[in-house]
Scaffold this active site. Sequence first.
Site, short mmCIF file in Angstrom:
data_model
loop_
_atom_site.label_atom_id
_atom_site.label_comp_id
_atom_site.label_asym_id
_atom_site.label_seq_id
_atom_site.Cartn_x
_atom_site.Cartn_y
_atom_site.Cartn_z
CG ASN A 84 -6.81 1.44 -2.04
OD1 ASN A 84 -6.99 2.66 -1.93
ND2 ASN A 84 -7.25 0.58 -1.15
CG HIS A 110 -6.19 -0.79 3.73
ND1 HIS A 110 -7.49 -0.34 3.75
CD2 HIS A 110 -6.03 -1.59 4.80
CE1 HIS A 110 -8.10 -0.86 4.81
NE2 HIS A 110 -7.24 -1.62 5.46
CB SER A 122 -0.67 -2.44 2.60
OG SER A 122 -0.51 -3.04 3.86
CG ASP A 155 -9.23 -2.58 1.78
OD1 ASP A 155 -8.96 -1.72 0.92
OD2 ASP A 155 -10.00 -2.37 2.74
C1 GRF Z 1 -5.47 7.44 4.27
O1 GRF Z 1 -5.24 6.97 5.57
C2 GRF Z 1 -5.68 6.29 3.34
O2 GRF Z 1 -4.89 5.18 3.64
C3 GRF Z 1 -7.12 5.97 3.59
O3 GRF Z 1 -7.75 7.23 3.69
C4 GRF Z 1 -6.80 8.17 4.17
C5 GRF Z 1 -6.75 9.28 3.18
O4 GRF Z 1 -5.99 10.36 3.62
N1 GRF Z 1 -7.64 5.11 2.57
P1 GRF Z 1 -5.67 11.55 2.63
O5 GRF Z 1 -6.98 12.02 2.01
O6 GRF Z 1 -4.70 11.07 1.60
O7 GRF Z 1 -5.08 12.63 3.50
#
Ligand code: GRF
Length: 231
Positions: free
Chosen positions: A111, A113, A140, A149
């Site tokens: 994932n 984050h 991260s 997370d």
């Molecule tokens: C990113 O900031 C990711 O870290 C978070 O959601 C957002 C997704 O953006 N979990 P995208 O859909 O990849 O443009």
Amino acid sequence: MAERRPLAVVVLISGSGSNLQALIDAQLQGAPIRIAAVISNKPDAFGLERARRHGIPTETLSHRDYPSREAFDADLGALIDRYDPGLVVLAGFMRILTSGFVERYHGRMVNIHPSLLPKFRGLSTHQRALEAGETEHGASVHFVTAELDGGPTIIQARAPVLPDDDAETLAARVLEQEHRIYPTAVRWIAEGRLRLAEDGLPHLDGEPLSEPRLISGEEAALEAPRVRLVM
Ligand code: GRF
């Protein structure tokens, strides 16, 4: 020496899919991955369009059609497994996962984050970083475990917090870093350099990462060619 087969990857999204785009670009630029499918829980997620443009199979599984998290996650797992991925990549997939689902992909799911974990788990990370008066924020990549997370962190990138920032400007600066570190981490896994070991830590090139690898923009640019973003 026999060529390593590309790692089959299934990417789960809920929204814009700019991190998905970074992975598509990495694949196009030679990372040893094959994005086998993109699955969204939202039918209107723009990331589905990004996948279609590149001929990647797409699937939509709406959580609204399910009576419980368990039932949704069971069908999601079955759908993912049809593509037989070596790695499941959560890229802005806005769902809390059941422990059964997390267990099913133990060591095979990552994932991204938008914070320097363990700081600011959960939602609204940029606003919370601003309110806490942080001068530095970031992103991260971590292996997914049952703790939200909270899984072992692989790689991080920092972004400065500037005096005039609001949550949106800060998010954009962090997102640029996400697009650098996510393909880097996925590439390491695909190359067989990175795995979640039995000691619960990510091992990179045979060495345990007791601290996440901190990568500067310049280093990541060398590791992963720069992303061509279509918003
Ligand atoms: C990113 O900031 C990711 O870290 C978070 O959601 C957002 C997704 O953006 N979990 P995208 O859909 O990849 O443009």
